[in-house]
Scaffold this motif. Structure first.
Motif, PDB file in Angstrom:
ATOM      1  N   SER A 123       3.053  13.223   5.428  1.00 43.95           N
ATOM      2  CA  SER A 123       4.278  12.574   4.978  1.00 43.95           C
ATOM      3  C   SER A 123       4.605  12.991   3.558  1.00 43.95           C
ATOM      4  CB  SER A 123       4.142  11.054   5.053  1.00 43.95           C
ATOM      5  OG  SER A 123       3.041  10.608   4.283  1.00 43.95           O
ATOM      6  N   LYS A 124       5.896  13.136   3.269  1.00 43.35           N
ATOM      7  CA  LYS A 124       6.343  13.532   1.953  1.00 43.35           C
ATOM      8  C   LYS A 124       6.543  12.303   1.079  1.00 43.35           C
ATOM      9  CE  LYS A 124       8.655  17.771   3.467  1.00 43.35           C
ATOM     10  NZ  LYS A 124       9.941  18.529   3.492  1.00 43.35           N
ATOM     11  N   PRO A 125       6.457  12.463  -0.240  1.00 46.48           N
ATOM     12  CA  PRO A 125       6.665  11.318  -1.131  1.00 46.48           C
ATOM     13  C   PRO A 125       8.058  10.729  -0.968  1.00 46.48           C
ATOM     14  CG  PRO A 125       5.707  13.173  -2.326  1.00 46.48           C
ATOM     15  CD  PRO A 125       6.113  13.687  -0.980  1.00 46.48           C
ATOM     16  N   VAL A 126       8.147   9.425  -1.134  1.00 46.82           N
ATOM     17  CA  VAL A 126       9.427   8.742  -1.120  1.00 46.82           C
ATOM     18  C   VAL A 126       9.410   7.737  -2.265  1.00 46.82           C
ATOM     19  CG1 VAL A 126       8.557   7.114   0.624  1.00 46.82           C
ATOM     20  CG2 VAL A 126      11.006   7.242   0.150  1.00 46.82           C
ATOM     21  N   TYR A 127      10.402   7.819  -3.158  1.00 46.91           N
ATOM     22  CA  TYR A 127      10.419   6.859  -4.256  1.00 46.91           C
ATOM     23  C   TYR A 127      10.771   5.484  -3.701  1.00 46.91           C
ATOM     24  CZ  TYR A 127      11.158   4.480  -8.590  1.00 46.91           C
ATOM     25  OH  TYR A 127      11.059   3.568  -9.612  1.00 46.91           O
ATOM     26  N   PRO A 128       9.905   4.478  -3.903  1.00 51.49           N
ATOM     27  CA  PRO A 128      10.061   3.210  -3.180  1.00 51.49           C
ATOM     28  C   PRO A 128      11.092   2.241  -3.749  1.00 51.49           C
ATOM     29  CG  PRO A 128       8.067   3.150  -4.500  1.00 51.49           C
ATOM     30  CD  PRO A 128       8.634   4.540  -4.637  1.00 51.49           C
ATOM     31  N   GLY A 140       0.489  16.639  -2.817  1.00 52.30           N
ATOM     32  CA  GLY A 140       1.547  16.799  -1.829  1.00 52.30           C
ATOM     33  C   GLY A 140       2.095  15.496  -1.303  1.00 52.30           C
ATOM     34  N   ALA A 141       1.325  14.411  -1.439  1.00 49.90           N
ATOM     35  CA  ALA A 141       1.776  13.095  -0.990  1.00 49.90           C
ATOM     36  C   ALA A 141       2.006  12.158  -2.163  1.00 49.90           C
ATOM     37  CB  ALA A 141       0.762  12.477  -0.032  1.00 49.90           C
ATOM     38  N   SER A 142       1.761  12.634  -3.377  1.00 51.32           N
ATOM     39  CA  SER A 142       1.887  11.790  -4.566  1.00 51.32           C
ATOM     40  C   SER A 142       3.181  12.092  -5.305  1.00 51.32           C
ATOM     41  CB  SER A 142       0.699  12.030  -5.500  1.00 51.32           C
ATOM     42  OG  SER A 142       0.682  13.372  -5.943  1.00 51.32           O
ATOM     43  N   ILE A 143       3.595  11.134  -6.117  1.00 52.79           N
ATOM     44  CA  ILE A 143       4.762  11.320  -6.979  1.00 52.79           C
ATOM     45  C   ILE A 143       4.262  11.703  -8.368  1.00 52.79           C
ATOM     46  CG2 ILE A 143       6.709  10.178  -8.093  1.00 52.79           C
ATOM     47  CD1 ILE A 143       7.117   8.572  -5.570  1.00 52.79           C
ATOM     48  N   ARG A 168       0.833  -1.211   0.000  1.00 52.84           N
ATOM     49  CA  ARG A 168       0.000   0.000   0.000  1.00 52.84           C
ATOM     50  C   ARG A 168       0.861   1.253   0.000  1.00 52.84           C
ATOM     51  NH1 ARG A 168      -2.931  -3.181   3.633  1.00 52.84           N
ATOM     52  NH2 ARG A 168      -2.019  -2.108   5.432  1.00 52.84           N
ATOM     53  N   GLY A 169       1.963   1.209   0.750  1.00 54.64           N
ATOM     54  CA  GLY A 169       2.828   2.370   0.837  1.00 54.64           C
ATOM     55  C   GLY A 169       3.465   2.744  -0.485  1.00 54.64           C
ATOM     56  N   LEU A 170       3.838   1.729  -1.285  1.00 61.13           N
ATOM     57  CA  LEU A 170       4.460   2.041  -2.570  1.00 61.13           C
ATOM     58  C   LEU A 170       3.414   2.356  -3.636  1.00 61.13           C
ATOM     59  CD1 LEU A 170       4.620  -0.362  -5.042  1.00 61.13           C
ATOM     60  CD2 LEU A 170       5.769  -1.557  -3.188  1.00 61.13           C
ATOM     61  N   GLU A 171       2.221   1.724  -3.565  1.00 67.12           N
ATOM     62  CA  GLU A 171       1.221   1.915  -4.614  1.00 67.12           C
ATOM     63  C   GLU A 171       0.516   3.261  -4.529  1.00 67.12           C
ATOM     64  OE1 GLU A 171      -0.515  -2.338  -6.138  1.00 67.12           O
ATOM     65  OE2 GLU A 171      -1.487  -1.409  -4.405  1.00 67.12           O
ATOM     66  N   HIS A 172       0.132   3.682  -3.323  1.00 63.49           N
ATOM     67  CA  HIS A 172      -0.809   4.807  -3.260  1.00 63.49           C
ATOM     68  C   HIS A 172      -0.192   6.120  -3.702  1.00 63.49           C
ATOM     69  CE1 HIS A 172       0.948   6.111   0.613  1.00 63.49           C
ATOM     70  NE2 HIS A 172       0.303   7.243   0.419  1.00 63.49           N
ATOM     71  N   GLN A 173       1.138   6.230  -3.708  1.00 64.16           N
ATOM     72  CA  GLN A 173       1.778   7.454  -4.190  1.00 64.16           C
ATOM     73  C   GLN A 173       1.627   7.632  -5.695  1.00 64.16           C
ATOM     74  OE1 GLN A 173       5.703   8.336  -1.994  1.00 64.16           O
ATOM     75  NE2 GLN A 173       5.630   6.106  -2.098  1.00 64.16           N
ATOM     76  N   PHE A 174       1.286   6.540  -6.402  1.00 65.92           N
ATOM     77  CA  PHE A 174       1.182   6.560  -7.857  1.00 65.92           C
ATOM     78  C   PHE A 174      -0.253   6.421  -8.351  1.00 65.92           C
ATOM     79  CE2 PHE A 174       5.351   4.993  -6.694  1.00 65.92           C
ATOM     80  CZ  PHE A 174       6.189   5.738  -7.494  1.00 65.92           C
ATOM     81  N   ILE A 176      12.440  -2.544  -1.819  1.00 68.80           N
ATOM     82  CA  ILE A 176      11.571  -1.414  -1.537  1.00 68.80           C
ATOM     83  C   ILE A 176      12.077  -0.673  -0.298  1.00 68.80           C
ATOM     84  CG2 ILE A 176       9.213  -0.697  -0.996  1.00 68.80           C
ATOM     85  CD1 ILE A 176       9.591  -1.838  -3.820  1.00 68.80           C
ATOM     86  N   ASP A 177      12.184   0.634  -0.413  1.00 69.98           N
ATOM     87  CA  ASP A 177      12.658   1.458   0.693  1.00 69.98           C
ATOM     88  C   ASP A 177      11.783   1.255   1.929  1.00 69.98           C
ATOM     89  OD1 ASP A 177      13.141   3.851   2.411  1.00 69.98           O
ATOM     90  OD2 ASP A 177      14.398   4.459   0.718  1.00 69.98           O
ATOM     91  N   ARG A 178      12.404   1.021   3.072  1.00 67.78           N
ATOM     92  CA  ARG A 178      11.667   0.737   4.303  1.00 67.78           C
ATOM     93  C   ARG A 178      10.808   1.919   4.757  1.00 67.78           C
ATOM     94  NH1 ARG A 178      17.317   0.399   7.639  1.00 67.78           N
ATOM     95  NH2 ARG A 178      17.795   2.635   7.683  1.00 67.78           N
ATOM     96  N   ALA A 179      11.085   3.116   4.236  1.00 68.12           N
ATOM     97  CA  ALA A 179      10.326   4.300   4.642  1.00 68.12           C
ATOM     98  C   ALA A 179       8.884   4.271   4.143  1.00 68.12           C
ATOM     99  CB  ALA A 179      11.014   5.569   4.147  1.00 68.12           C
ATOM    100  N   VAL A 180       8.549   3.389   3.166  1.00 64.89           N
ATOM    101  CA  VAL A 180       7.194   3.421   2.602  1.00 64.89           C
ATOM    102  C   VAL A 180       6.132   3.001   3.604  1.00 64.89           C
ATOM    103  CG1 VAL A 180       8.006   3.025   0.238  1.00 64.89           C
ATOM    104  CG2 VAL A 180       7.307   1.074   1.639  1.00 64.89           C
ATOM    105  N   VAL A 181       6.492   2.222   4.611  1.00 62.88           N
ATOM    106  CA  VAL A 181       5.462   1.747   5.552  1.00 62.88           C
ATOM    107  C   VAL A 181       4.906   2.881   6.393  1.00 62.88           C
ATOM    108  CG1 VAL A 181       6.388  -0.588   5.660  1.00 62.88           C
ATOM    109  CG2 VAL A 181       7.180   1.120   7.301  1.00 62.88           C
ATOM    110  N   ASN A 182       5.624   3.982   6.485  1.00 62.60           N
ATOM    111  CA  ASN A 182       5.156   5.130   7.252  1.00 62.60           C
ATOM    112  C   ASN A 182       4.579   6.229   6.375  1.00 62.60           C
ATOM    113  OD1 ASN A 182       6.087   4.021   9.734  1.00 62.60           O
ATOM    114  ND2 ASN A 182       8.166   4.667   9.215  1.00 62.60           N
ATOM    115  N   HIS A 183       4.475   5.967   5.079  1.00 59.25           N
ATOM    116  CA  HIS A 183       4.082   7.048   4.181  1.00 59.25           C
ATOM    117  C   HIS A 183       2.615   7.410   4.287  1.00 59.25           C
ATOM    118  CE1 HIS A 183       3.135   9.137   0.372  1.00 59.25           C
ATOM    119  NE2 HIS A 183       4.298   9.706   0.610  1.00 59.25           N
ATOM    120  N   ASN A 184       1.786   6.533   4.822  1.00 60.31           N
ATOM    121  CA  ASN A 184       0.374   6.859   4.959  1.00 60.31           C
ATOM    122  C   ASN A 184       0.118   7.871   6.063  1.00 60.31           C
ATOM    123  OD1 ASN A 184      -0.840   5.265   2.910  1.00 60.31           O
ATOM    124  ND2 ASN A 184      -0.458   3.440   4.139  1.00 60.31           N
TER     125      ASN A 184
END
Length: 253
Positions: A196-201, A46-49, A33-39, A184-192
Protein backbone atom coordinates in the motif's frame (compact mmCIF):
# COMPACT_ATOMS: atom_id res chain seq x y z
CA UNK A 1 0.52 44.98 17.09
CA UNK A 2 -1.51 42.83 14.71
CA UNK A 3 -3.27 39.76 16.05
CA UNK A 4 -1.22 36.59 15.53
CA UNK A 5 -3.04 33.46 14.36
CA UNK A 6 -3.79 30.79 16.97
CA UNK A 7 -1.14 28.49 15.47
CA UNK A 8 1.45 31.24 15.67
CA UNK A 9 0.62 31.95 19.31
CA UNK A 10 0.86 28.84 19.98
CA UNK A 11 -4.99 22.16 13.34
CA UNK A 12 -22.84 12.39 8.60
CA UNK A 13 -25.91 11.12 9.33
CA UNK A 14 -27.22 9.28 12.43
CA UNK A 15 -27.63 6.08 10.41
CA UNK A 16 -24.02 6.09 9.29
CA UNK A 17 -22.84 6.78 12.83
CA UNK A 18 -24.95 3.95 14.23
CA UNK A 19 -23.33 1.58 11.77
CA UNK A 20 -20.06 1.96 13.70
CA UNK A 21 -21.60 0.52 16.85
CA UNK A 22 -20.75 -3.08 15.95
CA UNK A 23 -17.00 -3.53 16.30
CA UNK A 24 -16.43 0.19 16.87
CA UNK A 25 -13.47 -0.39 19.22
CA UNK A 26 -11.79 -2.63 16.67
CA UNK A 27 -12.38 -0.13 13.89
CA UNK A 28 -11.11 2.73 16.03
CA UNK A 29 -7.91 0.78 16.63
CA UNK A 30 -7.47 0.20 12.90
CA UNK A 31 -7.94 3.90 12.16
CA UNK A 32 -5.39 4.94 14.80
CA UNK A 33 -2.84 2.33 13.70
CA UNK A 34 -3.36 3.27 10.07
CA UNK A 35 -2.58 6.94 10.64
CA UNK A 36 0.24 6.42 13.18
CA UNK A 37 2.43 3.78 11.57
CA UNK A 38 3.19 5.88 8.47
CA UNK A 39 4.97 8.37 10.76
CA UNK A 40 6.85 5.94 13.00
CA UNK A 41 10.64 5.98 13.02
CA UNK A 42 10.64 2.28 12.08
CA UNK A 43 8.06 2.60 9.29
CA UNK A 44 8.75 0.43 6.26
CA UNK A 45 10.42 2.18 3.30
CA UNK A 46 7.91 2.97 0.58
CA UNK A 47 4.98 2.86 3.02
CA UNK A 48 6.07 5.78 5.21
CA UNK A 49 5.53 9.51 4.87
CA UNK A 50 8.91 11.22 4.66
CA UNK A 51 7.63 14.69 3.81
CA UNK A 52 4.47 16.50 2.76
CA UNK A 53 3.32 19.75 1.23
CA UNK A 54 -0.24 21.09 1.26
CA UNK A 55 -2.39 24.17 0.92
CA UNK A 56 -4.61 25.01 3.86
CA UNK A 57 -7.63 27.07 4.83
CA UNK A 58 -7.95 28.21 8.43
CA UNK A 59 -10.89 29.52 10.43
CA UNK A 60 -10.16 30.69 13.95
CA UNK A 61 -12.79 31.65 16.52
CA UNK A 62 -11.33 33.91 19.21
CA UNK A 63 -13.51 33.28 22.24
CA UNK A 64 -12.17 36.17 24.30
CA UNK A 65 -13.01 38.60 21.47
CA UNK A 66 -16.05 36.74 20.09
CA UNK A 67 -14.58 37.10 16.62
CA UNK A 68 -13.86 34.81 13.66
CA UNK A 69 -10.70 35.25 11.58
CA UNK A 70 -9.94 33.40 8.36
CA UNK A 71 -6.59 32.63 6.81
CA UNK A 72 -4.93 30.56 4.15
CA UNK A 73 -1.49 29.55 3.02
CA UNK A 74 0.92 26.69 2.45
CA UNK A 75 2.59 24.16 4.75
CA UNK A 76 5.57 21.85 4.31
CA UNK A 77 6.81 19.22 6.76
CA UNK A 78 9.72 16.80 6.65
CA UNK A 79 10.09 13.93 9.11
CA UNK A 80 13.75 13.14 9.86
CA UNK A 81 14.27 9.66 11.24
CA UNK A 82 17.12 9.53 13.74
CA UNK A 83 17.34 6.03 15.20
CA UNK A 84 14.12 5.49 17.12
CA UNK A 85 13.30 9.22 17.16
CA UNK A 86 11.42 11.16 14.50
CA UNK A 87 12.19 14.88 14.35
CA UNK A 88 9.86 17.02 12.22
CA UNK A 89 10.96 20.14 10.37
CA UNK A 90 8.13 22.41 9.27
CA UNK A 91 7.30 25.59 7.43
CA UNK A 92 3.92 27.37 7.62
CA UNK A 93 3.42 30.33 5.31
CA UNK A 94 0.33 32.50 5.67
CA UNK A 95 -0.72 34.79 2.84
CA UNK A 96 -4.11 35.75 4.39
CA UNK A 97 -5.04 37.72 6.47
CA UNK A 98 -1.41 38.87 6.70
CA UNK A 99 1.98 37.47 5.73
CA UNK A 100 3.46 35.30 8.47
CA UNK A 101 5.99 32.49 8.59
CA UNK A 102 6.42 29.72 11.16
CA UNK A 103 9.60 27.78 10.45
CA UNK A 104 11.54 25.09 12.30
CA UNK A 105 14.79 23.37 11.38
CA UNK A 106 14.19 20.67 13.99
CA UNK A 107 15.97 22.43 16.85
CA UNK A 108 14.67 26.02 16.72
CA UNK A 109 11.32 27.52 15.74
CA UNK A 110 10.92 31.03 14.34
CA UNK A 111 7.65 32.97 14.08
CA UNK A 112 8.27 35.84 11.66
CA UNK A 113 5.88 38.79 11.43
CA UNK A 114 7.11 41.04 8.61
CA UNK A 115 4.53 43.80 9.20
CA UNK A 116 5.66 44.08 12.83
CA UNK A 117 9.35 43.75 11.95
CA UNK A 118 9.61 41.06 14.64
CA UNK A 119 10.60 37.42 14.89
CA UNK A 120 9.93 35.18 17.90
CA UNK A 121 12.73 32.61 18.34
CA UNK A 122 12.31 29.57 20.60
CA UNK A 123 14.16 26.28 21.09
CA UNK A 124 12.52 22.93 20.45
CA UNK A 125 13.11 20.11 22.97
CA UNK A 126 15.81 17.66 21.90
CA UNK A 127 13.25 14.83 21.58
CA UNK A 128 10.71 16.82 19.58
CA UNK A 129 7.47 18.25 20.92
CA UNK A 130 6.54 15.50 23.34
CA UNK A 131 5.79 16.64 26.85
CA UNK A 132 5.16 20.32 26.03
CA UNK A 133 2.16 22.35 24.93
CA UNK A 134 2.06 21.88 21.18
CA UNK A 135 -0.79 23.17 19.00
CA UNK A 136 0.91 21.50 16.01
CA UNK A 137 0.70 17.99 17.50
CA UNK A 138 -1.92 16.92 14.96
CA UNK A 139 0.64 17.51 12.21
CA UNK A 140 4.11 16.91 13.64
CA UNK A 141 3.41 14.22 16.25
CA UNK A 142 1.15 11.80 14.40
CA UNK A 143 3.39 8.79 15.03
CA UNK A 144 2.85 9.14 18.80
CA UNK A 145 -0.69 10.49 18.80
CA UNK A 146 -2.23 7.77 20.99
CA UNK A 147 0.67 8.06 23.46
CA UNK A 148 0.02 11.76 23.99
CA UNK A 149 -3.80 11.77 23.68
CA UNK A 150 -6.72 9.56 24.57
CA UNK A 151 -8.57 8.79 21.33
CA UNK A 152 -12.32 8.19 20.93
CA UNK A 153 -14.97 8.66 18.29
CA UNK A 154 -16.28 12.18 17.87
CA UNK A 155 -20.01 12.74 17.48
CA UNK A 156 -20.98 12.05 14.78
CA UNK A 157 -18.25 9.49 14.03
CA UNK A 158 -18.39 9.98 10.25
CA UNK A 159 -18.49 13.11 8.14
CA UNK A 160 -20.76 13.54 5.12
CA UNK A 161 -18.22 11.76 2.87
CA UNK A 162 -17.73 8.77 5.16
CA UNK A 163 -14.38 9.84 6.62
CA UNK A 164 -13.70 9.14 10.29
CA UNK A 165 -14.03 11.81 12.98
CA UNK A 166 -11.88 11.39 16.09
CA UNK A 167 -11.89 13.18 19.45
CA UNK A 168 -8.51 13.49 21.20
CA UNK A 169 -7.81 14.77 24.71
CA UNK A 170 -4.29 15.38 26.11
CA UNK A 171 -3.13 12.75 28.60
CA UNK A 172 -1.24 15.48 30.45
CA UNK A 173 -2.81 18.86 31.31
CA UNK A 174 -2.15 21.50 28.66
CA UNK A 175 -2.49 25.27 28.88
CA UNK A 176 -2.96 25.56 25.11
CA UNK A 177 -4.73 22.45 23.80
CA UNK A 178 -7.91 21.34 25.54
CA UNK A 179 -8.87 18.82 22.86
CA UNK A 180 -8.53 18.04 19.17
CA UNK A 181 -11.05 16.87 16.61
CA UNK A 182 -9.63 15.25 13.49
CA UNK A 183 -11.26 14.11 10.27
CA UNK A 184 -9.22 11.08 9.13
CA UNK A 185 -9.23 9.79 5.56
CA UNK A 186 -11.13 6.49 5.39
CA UNK A 187 -8.34 5.00 3.25
CA UNK A 188 -6.06 4.63 6.31
CA UNK A 189 -7.79 1.45 7.50
CA UNK A 190 -6.42 -0.39 4.47
CA UNK A 191 -2.94 1.05 4.64
CA UNK A 192 -1.45 -1.90 6.49
CA UNK A 193 -2.00 -4.05 3.41
CA UNK A 194 1.17 -5.19 1.67
CA UNK A 195 2.33 -2.80 -1.04
CA UNK A 196 0.00 0.00 0.00
CA UNK A 197 1.14 3.52 -0.79
CA UNK A 198 1.26 6.30 1.82
CA UNK A 199 -1.88 8.34 2.32
CA UNK A 200 -1.88 11.55 4.33
CA UNK A 201 -4.58 10.88 6.96
CA UNK A 202 -5.62 14.30 8.32
CA UNK A 203 -8.20 16.05 6.14
CA UNK A 204 -9.46 18.53 8.76
CA UNK A 205 -8.11 19.39 12.22
CA UNK A 206 -9.81 21.49 14.89
CA UNK A 207 -7.80 22.64 17.90
CA UNK A 208 -9.85 23.71 20.93
CA UNK A 209 -8.05 26.06 23.32
CA UNK A 210 -8.78 28.21 26.38
CA UNK A 211 -11.55 30.84 26.51
CA UNK A 212 -13.67 28.82 24.04
CA UNK A 213 -11.18 29.49 21.25
CA UNK A 214 -10.96 27.03 18.38
CA UNK A 215 -9.05 26.84 15.12
CA UNK A 216 -10.10 24.64 12.20
CA UNK A 217 -7.62 23.86 9.45
CA UNK A 218 -8.63 22.11 6.23
CA UNK A 219 -5.88 20.60 4.05
CA UNK A 220 -6.08 20.20 0.29
CA UNK A 221 -3.76 19.60 -2.66
CA UNK A 222 -1.52 17.37 -0.50
CA UNK A 223 1.75 16.17 -2.07
CA UNK A 224 3.81 13.42 -0.43
CA UNK A 225 7.47 12.37 -0.50
CA UNK A 226 8.86 14.95 -2.90
CA UNK A 227 12.30 15.05 -1.27
CA UNK A 228 12.15 18.44 0.47
CA UNK A 229 15.56 20.08 0.97
CA UNK A 230 17.13 21.35 4.21
CA UNK A 231 17.16 24.89 2.86
CA UNK A 232 13.35 25.04 2.91
CA UNK A 233 13.45 24.87 6.72
CA UNK A 234 16.28 27.33 7.28
CA UNK A 235 15.52 30.86 8.47
CA UNK A 236 17.90 33.79 8.34
CA UNK A 237 16.83 36.72 10.49
CA UNK A 238 16.45 39.80 8.26
CA UNK A 239 18.53 42.83 9.09
CA UNK A 240 16.78 45.33 11.35
CA UNK A 241 14.16 42.85 12.65
CA UNK A 242 13.56 42.73 16.41
CA UNK A 243 14.20 39.27 17.91
CA UNK A 244 12.02 38.17 20.85
CA UNK A 245 13.02 35.13 22.92
CA UNK A 246 10.32 33.90 25.34
CA UNK A 247 10.72 31.43 28.21
CA UNK A 248 13.15 28.76 27.06
CA UNK A 249 10.80 25.96 28.17
CA UNK A 250 7.93 27.02 25.95
CA UNK A 251 7.19 27.42 22.29
CA UNK A 252 7.07 30.95 20.95
CA UNK A 253 3.41 30.59 19.92
Amino acid sequence: MKHISFLAILLVTLLATSALANGSDELLGKVVRGLEHQFRANAAPGASIEDLQADFLQQAYLGSLDRVEEGQGRVAVRFDRRGQQLQPRFRWEYQVPSVQQIISDGSTVWVYLPENQQVVESPLPANGSEGVDDPLAFLTGLGQLSKRFTVAWASPALDSEGHYRLLLKPRQPSAIVERLELVIDRAVVNHNASGSKPVYPVRVATVFGPNESRTTITFHNVRLNKGLKDSLFDFKIPEGVEVLRPDQNQFGF
